[in-house]
Write a protein that holds these residues in place. Structure first.
Motif, short mmCIF file in Angstrom:
data_model
loop_
_atom_site.label_atom_id
_atom_site.label_comp_id
_atom_site.label_asym_id
_atom_site.label_seq_id
_atom_site.Cartn_x
_atom_site.Cartn_y
_atom_site.Cartn_z
N VAL A 1 0.88 -1.06 -0.11
CA VAL A 1 0.37 -0.10 0.06
C VAL A 1 0.96 1.50 0.04
CG1 VAL A 1 -1.03 1.62 1.47
CG2 VAL A 1 -2.12 -1.00 1.01
N ARG A 2 1.70 1.57 0.91
CA ARG A 2 2.52 2.57 0.75
C ARG A 2 3.77 2.92 -0.13
NH1 ARG A 2 4.78 0.77 5.18
NH2 ARG A 2 6.85 -0.76 4.52
N GLY A 3 3.57 1.38 -0.66
CA GLY A 3 4.72 1.52 -2.39
C GLY A 3 3.31 2.25 -2.99
N ALA A 4 2.53 2.30 -2.98
CA ALA A 4 1.43 2.48 -4.16
C ALA A 4 1.43 3.97 -3.86
CB ALA A 4 0.03 1.47 -4.52
N LEU A 5 1.29 4.77 -2.54
CA LEU A 5 0.36 5.58 -2.56
C LEU A 5 1.71 6.83 -2.08
CD1 LEU A 5 -2.54 4.76 -0.26
CD2 LEU A 5 -2.74 5.10 -3.06
N LEU A 6 2.64 6.40 -1.04
CA LEU A 6 3.35 7.38 -0.55
C LEU A 6 3.79 8.50 -1.77
CD1 LEU A 6 4.73 8.81 2.10
CD2 LEU A 6 6.01 7.28 1.87
N ASP A 7 4.17 9.15 -1.67
CA ASP A 7 4.41 10.56 -2.53
C ASP A 7 4.28 10.33 -3.85
OD1 ASP A 7 6.56 11.55 -0.78
OD2 ASP A 7 7.87 9.99 -0.76
N TYR B 1 -3.24 8.35 5.06
CA TYR B 1 -2.64 8.94 4.06
C TYR B 1 -3.26 10.12 3.96
CZ TYR B 1 0.03 5.35 3.85
OH TYR B 1 1.07 3.81 3.80
N ARG B 2 -2.79 11.03 3.69
CA ARG B 2 -3.20 12.35 3.23
C ARG B 2 -3.12 13.23 1.54
NH1 ARG B 2 -0.42 16.85 3.84
NH2 ARG B 2 0.36 15.85 5.43
N LEU B 3 -4.45 13.62 1.12
CA LEU B 3 -4.17 13.67 -0.79
C LEU B 3 -4.26 14.88 -0.73
CD1 LEU B 3 -3.54 13.57 -3.42
CD2 LEU B 3 -5.80 12.22 -3.77
#
Length: 135
Positions: free
Chosen positions: A84-90, A128-130
């Motif tokens: 999940v982190r790889g898909a979303l972070l940054d 997570y925040r967008l």
């Protein structure tokens, strides 16, 4: 009625990960006690704050993605959370009618055992925040 572009962005990024089972499904289904492990449940909430506009309109979109990475044990939950982190972070997602900022990780408490469905699973919750502006 179409879904908010922030929710669409979160869910699209997660659903694009090969082999990652993401709930809700496109037809709105959620896991139950028989759902095979591992999987991800994404809850997305969106608010609109005062943005940099001269007419004082709430235009800055702020979405919170509360992501549950669920596995049979803590290792499995962490592995899913890493995907999940790889898909979303940054990531700066493409959003219809919006100019997005990179997705940030706001919180990640320790994984916890969950037996609410009648079976023992481990749930790693990450927030997570967008944020975005009209664009």
């Amino acid at each position: 009625m179409s879904d908010d572009p922030h929710a669409v962005a979160f869910l699209s990024l997660l659903r694009a990960v090969p082999g990652l089972r993401v709930f809700p499904t496109p037809d709105g289904l959620y896991p139950d006690a028989q759902t095979a492990l591992p999987y991800v449940v994404a809850w997305v909430s969106v608010r609109y704050d005062l943005g940099p506009t001269l007419d004082m309109r709430s235009s800055r979109g702020v979405a919170t993605g509360t992501i549950h990475s669920v596995g049979a044990n803590d290792t499995a939950a962490r592995v899913v959370a890493g995907r999940v982190r790889g898909a979303l972070l940054d990531v700066v997602p493409a959003m219809s009618g919006r100019r997005a900022f990179p997705i940030r990780h706001d919180d990640g408490p320790p994984a916890r055992v969950d037996e609410s469905t009648g079976r023992r699973v481990v749930d790693q919750v990450d927030v997570y925040r967008l944020e975005s502006l009209p664009g």
